[in-house]
Write a protein that holds these residues in place. Structure first.
Motif, PDB file in Angstrom:
ATOM      1  N   GLU A 102      41.047  41.204  34.591  1.00  0.00           N
ATOM      2  CA  GLU A 102      39.802  41.404  33.836  1.00  0.00           C
ATOM      3  C   GLU A 102      38.856  40.205  33.873  1.00  0.00           C
ATOM      4  OE1 GLU A 102      40.583  42.760  29.910  1.00  0.00           O
ATOM      5  OE2 GLU A 102      41.585  44.605  30.552  1.00  0.00           O
ATOM      6  N   MET A 105      37.160  40.332  37.794  1.00  0.00           N
ATOM      7  CA  MET A 105      36.584  41.496  38.456  1.00  0.00           C
ATOM      8  C   MET A 105      35.492  42.122  37.605  1.00  0.00           C
ATOM      9  SD  MET A 105      39.927  43.477  40.016  1.00  0.00           S
ATOM     10  CE  MET A 105      38.964  44.954  40.166  1.00  0.00           C
ATOM     11  N   HIS A 106      34.408  42.526  38.267  1.00  0.00           N
ATOM     12  CA  HIS A 106      33.398  43.337  37.590  1.00  0.00           C
ATOM     13  C   HIS A 106      33.844  44.784  37.725  1.00  0.00           C
ATOM     14  CE1 HIS A 106      29.601  45.394  36.761  1.00  0.00           C
ATOM     15  NE2 HIS A 106      29.219  44.278  36.153  1.00  0.00           N
ATOM     16  N   PRO A 107      34.167  45.471  36.613  1.00  0.00           N
ATOM     17  CA  PRO A 107      34.791  46.798  36.702  1.00  0.00           C
ATOM     18  C   PRO A 107      33.881  47.822  37.357  1.00  0.00           C
ATOM     19  CG  PRO A 107      34.159  46.301  34.443  1.00  0.00           C
ATOM     20  CD  PRO A 107      33.970  45.040  35.207  1.00  0.00           C
ATOM     21  N   GLY A 108      34.535  48.737  38.077  1.00  0.00           N
ATOM     22  CA  GLY A 108      33.806  49.786  38.771  1.00  0.00           C
ATOM     23  C   GLY A 108      33.931  51.139  38.085  1.00  0.00           C
ATOM     24  N   ASN A 147      34.876  48.358  42.439  1.00  0.00           N
ATOM     25  CA  ASN A 147      34.979  47.115  41.692  1.00  0.00           C
ATOM     26  C   ASN A 147      34.369  45.971  42.501  1.00  0.00           C
ATOM     27  OD1 ASN A 147      36.932  47.937  39.362  1.00  0.00           O
ATOM     28  ND2 ASN A 147      37.900  48.733  41.219  1.00  0.00           N
ATOM     29  N   VAL A 148      33.778  45.011  41.809  1.00  0.00           N
ATOM     30  CA  VAL A 148      33.160  43.859  42.466  1.00  0.00           C
ATOM     31  C   VAL A 148      34.051  42.637  42.250  1.00  0.00           C
ATOM     32  CG1 VAL A 148      31.132  42.370  42.585  1.00  0.00           C
ATOM     33  CG2 VAL A 148      30.867  44.823  42.124  1.00  0.00           C
ATOM     34  N   PRO A 150      35.043  38.401  42.996  1.00  0.00           N
ATOM     35  CA  PRO A 150      34.385  37.102  43.220  1.00  0.00           C
ATOM     36  C   PRO A 150      34.488  36.722  44.693  1.00  0.00           C
ATOM     37  CG  PRO A 150      36.546  36.784  42.232  1.00  0.00           C
ATOM     38  CD  PRO A 150      36.304  38.265  42.223  1.00  0.00           C
TER      39      PRO A 150
END
Length: 206
Positions: A102, A105-108, A147-148, A150
């Motif tokens: 969490e 990651m930028h959640p998708g 998801n994005v 880093p």
């Protein structure tokens, strides 16, 4: 699942055979060094190629070791990777291990479906709105897509990395997740783990 089980005996035996072949080739070169009529440069080129094959086989072996304790669906992942590689469909798959993802990651888009190779392949099919991001796998389920991750800011060797490979490395530098990548340019498969990027052999993932 037994997290200490890393057998995969046929693959291990193949890796041992490859290593022994390299050792024998080096030994042969050492024995012929005093022969002034024998140029070793050709031998070194062959040995270098053998080393590359050993590295790829070792990465394939350890990929299975890293995957199998955390998902029983690793054969499905393998089939997906093979099919995507053959079609040169790019892909990015994150397999959660112990660490929380969490913070990184930028959640998708939630998927919440049992993992299958056909579902994974459909997500990464060119033109699918979800195909550009990373799929998150936890145990035997696809948690989410798009998801994005880093991005890493370093290169590997003398190679400039594409966005998917930089994303795979970037996440692996921050946590213990295992990140699988298929290149849409070459179809080659790699995985990132503990900040390292490793090519694997197609045809021997399972």
């Amino acid at each position: 699942m037994d997290r200490d089980n890393c057998d995969f005996s046929p693959m291990k035996q193949s890796l041992k055979k490859n290593i022994n072949q390299v050792i024998m080739a080096l030994q042969s070169s050492l024995e012929t060094m005093d022969d002034e009529n024998n140029c070793l440069l050709g031998n070194f080129e062959r040995i270098k190629n053998q080393f590359i094959q050993v590295e790829m086989n070792a990465a394939t072996f350890y990929l299975n070791c890293y995957l199998s304790p955390f998902t029983e669906k690793y054969p499905e992942i393998s089939i997906c990777l093979q099919n995507m590689s053959a079609r040169k469909h790019g892909g990015l798959i994150v397999v959660k291990r112990e660490d929380s993802l969490e913070p990184f990651m930028h959640p998708g888009i939630p998927i919440a479906a049992e993992l299958s190779h056909s579902l994974l392949e459909s997500i990464f099919f060119p033109g699918n709105p979800l195909h550009d991001g990373a799929v998150l796998v936890h145990q035997n389920h696809i948690v989410s897509a798009a998801n994005v991750l880093p991005l890493s800011h370093r290169d590997v060797g003398d190679k400039k990395l594409g966005t998917r490979h930089r994303a795979a490395l970037g996440l692996s530098e921050k946590c213990d997740a295992l990140v699988l990548v298929v290149s849409e340019e070459t179809g080659k498969i790699s995985f990132a783990f503990n900040g390292g990027l490793h090519p694997i052999t197609t045809g021997e993932i399972i």
